[in-house]
Design a protein around this motif. Structure first.
Motif, PDB file in Angstrom:
ATOM      1  N   LYS A  54       0.804  -1.215   0.000  1.00  0.00           N
ATOM      2  CA  LYS A  54       0.000   0.000   0.000  1.00  0.00           C
ATOM      3  C   LYS A  54       0.842   1.272   0.000  1.00  0.00           C
ATOM      4  N   SER A  55       2.155   1.146   0.035  1.00  0.00           N
ATOM      5  CA  SER A  55       3.017   2.326   0.098  1.00  0.00           C
ATOM      6  C   SER A  55       4.404   1.971  -0.414  1.00  0.00           C
ATOM      7  N   THR A  56       5.190   3.010  -0.665  1.00  0.00           N
ATOM      8  CA  THR A  56       6.581   2.770  -1.061  1.00  0.00           C
ATOM      9  C   THR A  56       7.320   2.002   0.025  1.00  0.00           C
ATOM     10  N   ALA A  57       7.068   2.343   1.289  1.00  0.00           N
ATOM     11  CA  ALA A  57       7.738   1.646   2.387  1.00  0.00           C
ATOM     12  C   ALA A  57       7.419   0.156   2.379  1.00  0.00           C
ATOM     13  N   GLU A  58       6.191  -0.195   2.059  1.00  0.00           N
ATOM     14  CA  GLU A  58       5.828  -1.614   2.004  1.00  0.00           C
ATOM     15  C   GLU A  58       6.477  -2.304   0.799  1.00  0.00           C
ATOM     16  N   VAL A  59       6.611  -1.598  -0.311  1.00  0.00           N
ATOM     17  CA  VAL A  59       7.331  -2.168  -1.451  1.00  0.00           C
ATOM     18  C   VAL A  59       8.784  -2.439  -1.062  1.00  0.00           C
ATOM     19  N   VAL A  60       9.387  -1.527  -0.318  1.00  0.00           N
ATOM     20  CA  VAL A  60      10.754  -1.742   0.167  1.00  0.00           C
ATOM     21  C   VAL A  60      10.844  -3.058   0.941  1.00  0.00           C
ATOM     22  N   GLY A  92       7.946 -16.996  -8.109  1.00  0.00           N
ATOM     23  CA  GLY A  92       8.283 -15.989  -7.124  1.00  0.00           C
ATOM     24  C   GLY A  92       7.113 -15.109  -6.757  1.00  0.00           C
ATOM     25  N   ILE A  93       7.380 -13.813  -6.613  1.00  0.00           N
ATOM     26  CA  ILE A  93       6.414 -12.851  -6.088  1.00  0.00           C
ATOM     27  C   ILE A  93       5.821 -12.027  -7.221  1.00  0.00           C
ATOM     28  N   SER A  94       4.495 -11.957  -7.271  1.00  0.00           N
ATOM     29  CA  SER A  94       3.820 -10.985  -8.127  1.00  0.00           C
ATOM     30  C   SER A  94       3.480  -9.797  -7.244  1.00  0.00           C
ATOM     31  N   LEU A  95       4.115  -8.651  -7.521  1.00  0.00           N
ATOM     32  CA  LEU A  95       3.924  -7.445  -6.720  1.00  0.00           C
ATOM     33  C   LEU A  95       2.859  -6.598  -7.390  1.00  0.00           C
ATOM     34  N   ASP A  96       1.655  -6.685  -6.878  1.00  0.00           N
ATOM     35  CA  ASP A  96       0.500  -5.998  -7.457  1.00  0.00           C
ATOM     36  C   ASP A  96       0.482  -4.557  -6.961  1.00  0.00           C
ATOM     37  N   THR A  97       0.536  -3.600  -7.884  1.00  0.00           N
ATOM     38  CA  THR A  97       0.622  -2.183  -7.512  1.00  0.00           C
ATOM     39  C   THR A  97      -0.738  -1.499  -7.408  1.00  0.00           C
ATOM     40  N   SER A  98      -1.827  -2.253  -7.490  1.00  0.00           N
ATOM     41  CA  SER A  98      -3.148  -1.616  -7.598  1.00  0.00           C
ATOM     42  C   SER A  98      -3.514  -0.774  -6.388  1.00  0.00           C
ATOM     43  N   GLU A  99      -2.942  -1.070  -5.221  1.00  0.00           N
ATOM     44  CA  GLU A  99      -3.268  -0.282  -4.033  1.00  0.00           C
ATOM     45  C   GLU A  99      -2.331   0.902  -3.831  1.00  0.00           C
ATOM     46  N   LEU A 100      -1.380   1.078  -4.725  1.00  0.00           N
ATOM     47  CA  LEU A 100      -0.582   2.311  -4.751  1.00  0.00           C
ATOM     48  C   LEU A 100      -1.339   3.335  -5.587  1.00  0.00           C
ATOM     49  N   SER A 101      -2.545   3.647  -5.149  1.00  0.00           N
ATOM     50  CA  SER A 101      -3.525   4.318  -6.007  1.00  0.00           C
ATOM     51  C   SER A 101      -3.843   5.741  -5.578  1.00  0.00           C
ATOM     52  N   GLU A 102      -2.983   6.349  -4.800  1.00  0.00           N
ATOM     53  CA  GLU A 102      -3.255   7.700  -4.327  1.00  0.00           C
ATOM     54  C   GLU A 102      -2.790   8.738  -5.350  1.00  0.00           C
TER      55      GLU A 102
END
Length: 461
Positions: A54-60, A92-102
């Protein structure tokens, strides 16, 4: 289980992700299947786990877990890609960006917007509706902004407003080590330092995960639409070249071949002559366009075109461009059991007519239904095959011929869809061995363990 990491590594990564994001991860079959493919013809491949930060920090945190366990991370936007760029074909991991929606910030006076990577194109323009501004890059699908950055997207407005590279001012990117890099600034231009923004634009998530994007906005133009049929495909393409040379402000110009016009006449609300057809949008005040209409009509006529037809009102203009958006879906529906395989080459405009005509001849000999559409103002066209499974080998051969022809003409294998899985084999031919070696060096420097969208863009060694 994926083929490129050990069960122990992927198990450790899943356990760490589930502990860190108890409500934002899934290993369920339905979620993994949803993230296994995109809109391309490429074979789906399921990830081992799907994460919704949900945020850049969580992507980190996601990337750090992946790096620690040497597990691939494949960013996933809207799933509308056409070259397999979002397919996690090594698991591996599918990193879904749909909640980086602000939508973080809209600055009308600076004509800038700062948005999350998961913001959809149409949602952004809806948010801009009262500012008199819009974001012009229009790939057709309601793609995510991050996905459009990833592929270096383009579309119908590119001839006037440019592609993503011209309209991205800055990025927030998470590197393979889990560091946050901010590129660019709010200034409209800069000659300071390396251009990291454009390094990441078009890199398809292989060099870093884009989480925020600063975009250039444009005033909504006064626009007048028109369409005309032509005796030949070559005449339609040459008319566009002549209009551009005359300095007329083309906002959009789209080519539709005669078979696609037939589909429109059967399924749409427009009635067109059975001819290759151009859809135009001219930008400028209506009075200005009216004063130029004679010049435009002369150019069309000199290239074998019929009289320009101008929509009577805004509703007719809306129908015209909705027809362009929907016509390929109508074509697909005309052949039961078919799926689409779009090509995506771009060539110098001086060679476009020749390449389009030779492509149409290939299609005619094959007997497989295919339709040619193109953003002909910038030399980009698509031959979209509607094939059945037993025809895949022949369509693959024809698709390769289209790319080879484009490269021979000084063009590119991919004008706007990206490289992904499908165009990797042409990269060395297009760019040369030394350029590919440099690209590999950049990849190794930024992603030393090869965890970011592996197996994409660069050709196999």
């Amino acid at each position: 289980m994926n083929r490129h990491v050990t069960p122990q590594n992927i198990g450790a990564a899943i356990a760490a992700l589930e502990a860190r994001f108890p409500s934002s991860v899934s290993t369920g079959k339905s979620a993994r299947r949803l993230h296994a493919g995109d809109e391309s013809h490429h074979e789906p491949s399921e990830p081992d786990i799907v994460v919704h930060p949900k945020s850049t920090a969580e992507v980190v945190d996601v990337v750090k877990i992946a790096a620690r366990n040497r597990v691939p991370v494949t960013p996933f936007g809207a799933g509308s890609g056409l070259e397999g760029g979002a397919i996690p074909h090594r698991g591996g991991i599918s990193l879904d960006t749909s909640e980086l929606s602000e939508i973080f910030e809209i600055r009308p006076d600076d004509m800038i917007a700062r948005v999350g990577a998961g913001v959809r194109r149409l949602d952004l323009n809806q948010a801009l509706r009262d500012t008199g501004l819009f974001f012009p890059v229009d790939p057709g699908a309601n793609a995510s902004i991050g996905g459009m950055v990833s592929t270096g997207a383009s579309g119908t407005n590119a001839v006037r407003f440019g592609v993503m590279r011209e309209n991205v001012l800055g990025l927030t990117v998470v590197t393979a080590e889990g560091k946050v890099v901010k590129t660019g600034s709010l200034a409209r231009k800069s000659s300071s330092g390396y251009d990291l923004t454009r390094l990441f634009v078009g890199s398809e998530g292989t060099l870093g995960v884009v989480t925020e994007v600063t975009l250039r906005l444009h005033p909504i133009p006064d626009a007048v639409s028109a369409h005309a049929g032509f005796e030949t495909l070559a005449g339609a393409v040459n008319a566009v070249t002549d209009i551009k040379r005359a300095g007329l402000q083309i906002g959009r110009v789209e080519l539709l071949d005669a078979p696609l016009v037939d589909v429109i006449n059967r399924r749409g609300d427009m009635r067109l002559e059975h001819l290759p057809t151009l859809f135009f949008e001219f930008h400028g005040a209506p009075a200005e366009i009216a004063s130029l209409s004679g010049t435009i009509a002369d150019i069309v006529s000199e290239n074998g075109g019929r009289s320009l037809e101008w929509p009577a009102n805004a509703e007719e203009s809306r129908v015209l461009w909705e027809t362009r958006r929907d016509c390929l879906a109508w074509a697909k529906a005309e052949r039961e059991g078919a799926h689409s395989w779009p090509t995506d080459v771009c060539v110098p405009i001086s060679r476009l007519a020749e390449v389009v005509l030779e492509t149409r001849e290939d299609v005619a000999r094959s007997g497989i239904p295919a339709y040619i559409v193109g953003h002909v103002g910038d030399g980009n066209f698509h031959c979209v095959f509607m094939l059945r499974p037993e025809e895949e080998a022949e369509v693959a051969r024809l698709s390769d011929r289209i790319v080879e022809r484009a490269l021979a003409a000084g063009g590119t294998a991919s004008g706007e869809h990206g490289v992904g899985l499908g165009k990797r084999k042409f990269q060395q031919q297009e760019h040369g061995a030394e350029a590919i070696a440099l690209m590999r060096s950049l990849k190794a420097a930024l992603d030393p363990h090869g965890i970011l969208n592996p197996g994409k863009v660069l050709p196999d060694t």
